[in-house]
Design a protein around this motif. Sequence first.
Motif, mmCIF file in Angstrom:
data_model
loop_
_atom_site.group_PDB
_atom_site.id
_atom_site.type_symbol
_atom_site.label_atom_id
_atom_site.label_comp_id
_atom_site.label_asym_id
_atom_site.label_seq_id
_atom_site.Cartn_x
_atom_site.Cartn_y
_atom_site.Cartn_z
ATOM 1 N N GLU A 142 0.835 -1.201 0.000
ATOM 2 C CA GLU A 142 0.000 0.000 0.000
ATOM 3 C C GLU A 142 0.868 1.249 0.000
ATOM 4 O O GLU A 142 0.561 2.230 -0.694
ATOM 5 C CB GLU A 142 -0.924 -0.005 1.221
ATOM 6 N N LEU A 143 1.945 1.221 0.754
ATOM 7 C CA LEU A 143 2.860 2.358 0.781
ATOM 8 C C LEU A 143 3.434 2.618 -0.606
ATOM 9 O O LEU A 143 3.447 3.757 -1.088
ATOM 10 C CB LEU A 143 3.972 2.084 1.792
ATOM 11 N N LEU A 144 3.885 1.566 -1.260
ATOM 12 C CA LEU A 144 4.532 1.709 -2.565
ATOM 13 C C LEU A 144 3.552 2.037 -3.688
ATOM 14 O O LEU A 144 3.969 2.498 -4.757
ATOM 15 C CB LEU A 144 5.298 0.424 -2.917
ATOM 16 N N SER A 145 2.281 1.826 -3.461
ATOM 17 C CA SER A 145 1.284 2.050 -4.518
ATOM 18 C C SER A 145 1.051 3.536 -4.797
ATOM 19 O O SER A 145 0.446 3.881 -5.822
ATOM 20 C CB SER A 145 -0.045 1.391 -4.136
ATOM 21 N N ASP A 146 1.518 4.411 -3.909
ATOM 22 C CA ASP A 146 1.360 5.850 -4.114
ATOM 23 C C ASP A 146 2.311 6.312 -5.214
ATOM 24 O O ASP A 146 3.531 6.388 -5.024
ATOM 25 C CB ASP A 146 1.661 6.586 -2.807
ATOM 26 N N GLU A 147 1.779 6.653 -6.360
ATOM 27 C CA GLU A 147 2.605 7.042 -7.502
ATOM 28 C C GLU A 147 3.315 8.370 -7.281
ATOM 29 O O GLU A 147 4.317 8.662 -7.959
ATOM 30 C CB GLU A 147 1.748 7.101 -8.767
ATOM 31 N N GLN A 148 2.797 9.212 -6.374
ATOM 32 C CA GLN A 148 3.421 10.503 -6.106
ATOM 33 C C GLN A 148 4.587 10.395 -5.119
ATOM 34 O O GLN A 148 5.368 11.336 -4.972
ATOM 35 C CB GLN A 148 2.370 11.471 -5.546
ATOM 36 N N LEU A 149 4.698 9.250 -4.475
ATOM 37 C CA LEU A 149 5.749 9.045 -3.489
ATOM 38 C C LEU A 149 7.101 8.936 -4.192
ATOM 39 O O LEU A 149 7.261 8.158 -5.129
ATOM 40 C CB LEU A 149 5.469 7.772 -2.689
ATOM 41 N N GLN A 150 8.079 9.726 -3.724
ATOM 42 C CA GLN A 150 9.382 9.750 -4.376
ATOM 43 C C GLN A 150 10.487 9.061 -3.577
ATOM 44 O O GLN A 150 11.414 8.503 -4.150
ATOM 45 C CB GLN A 150 9.797 11.204 -4.628
ATOM 46 N N LEU A 151 10.399 9.141 -2.242
ATOM 47 C CA LEU A 151 11.475 8.645 -1.392
ATOM 48 C C LEU A 151 10.928 7.734 -0.311
ATOM 49 O O LEU A 151 9.943 8.074 0.348
ATOM 50 C CB LEU A 151 12.211 9.830 -0.744
ATOM 51 N N VAL A 152 11.582 6.586 -0.116
ATOM 52 C CA VAL A 152 11.202 5.635 0.927
ATOM 53 C C VAL A 152 12.381 5.458 1.881
ATOM 54 O O VAL A 152 13.515 5.225 1.453
ATOM 55 C CB VAL A 152 10.812 4.267 0.327
#
Length: 347
Positions: free
Chosen positions: A57-67
């Motif tokens: 679910e965390l990785l599914s955010d397409e706007q997310l740039q940095l983990v």
Amino acid sequence: MQPIKTALCSFGMSGYVFHAPLLAANPNFTLSTVWERTKNEAEKQYSDIHTVRTFDELLSDEQLQLVVVNTPSITHFDYTKKALEAGKHVVVEKPFTATVKQAETLMALANKKNLHLTVFHNRRWDSDFKTVKKILDAKVLGEITDVEIHYDRFEPALSAKTHKEEPTAAVGSIYDLGSHLIDQALQLFGKPNALFADADSYRPNSKVIDYFDIKLFYNHFRVALKSSYFVKEPTPAYVIHGTKGSFLKSRADIQEAALKKRVSPLDKNWGEEPVDQQGVLHTISEGESVKKHIYSEKGNCMDFYDQLYDAIMSKGPLPVQAEEAKNCIEIIERAYQSINEKRMVSL
């Protein structure tokens, strides 16, 4: 430019003490998401944060740039690989990985995907280490002859975090505290020619290493990296001897303690050590013995994220190169080889 949208993979100590406060205080980043399996602790401190229950679910955010992969060390490889495959830049907590092979796999993947991969070796930005580096760079000690770097504690009891006490990959004090010491030694002196390591488990019922003494051999000097959980009265954390004198410095950086007290990293006194923790420099100058206290450099682990932002914006190098973190893991692997084979190991 828009702030870099960032997610944390955990809200344990490294999350709520280190990464969350540093990211929240930095206008170049937006702390948007945190992965908590059952709780909602992050939301109590950061009202705008979004809590997810799974990594997918965390990785599914397409706007997310940095983990930020700040989960138990045994998971670093799998989670970092998955984040890179999802097209995210990654900060990995130390230790980088369990093995050099895993580190090389992640580095190759980041390069293939044209993504930034760095490791949170935050102790490079501690006041004590920065002060030691300043002394060495000034070459006031002459040729270095002997060095000891300690990271000691007095913690006889086993950790309540069971994952830290299970004898699995990347667990034990060499991977934990040793990662800091090895990284600092490599930053100060480069890669050694050989090493010899000794380790043991002293805490009752301990299944993992909680004491180590790793000696690094350079051309004309030695560096001893030592850690024990049974040091009630600490010795100097840095003991450096040279042909022109000595420098002794305590491990006194205040940033972790300040973060635990919720002091803002933007505080005007951030990273300033107490005066009574100044290092002692004792040298020979023009035939005379000169002994004085050295004012400590200001620590600031905020610099890690400032440099990371510049790197992502193509304005500079990463704060910690993955290659440097891989070299740290190589030293750890060779230390275990030395322990198991009871011999000096060449590098």
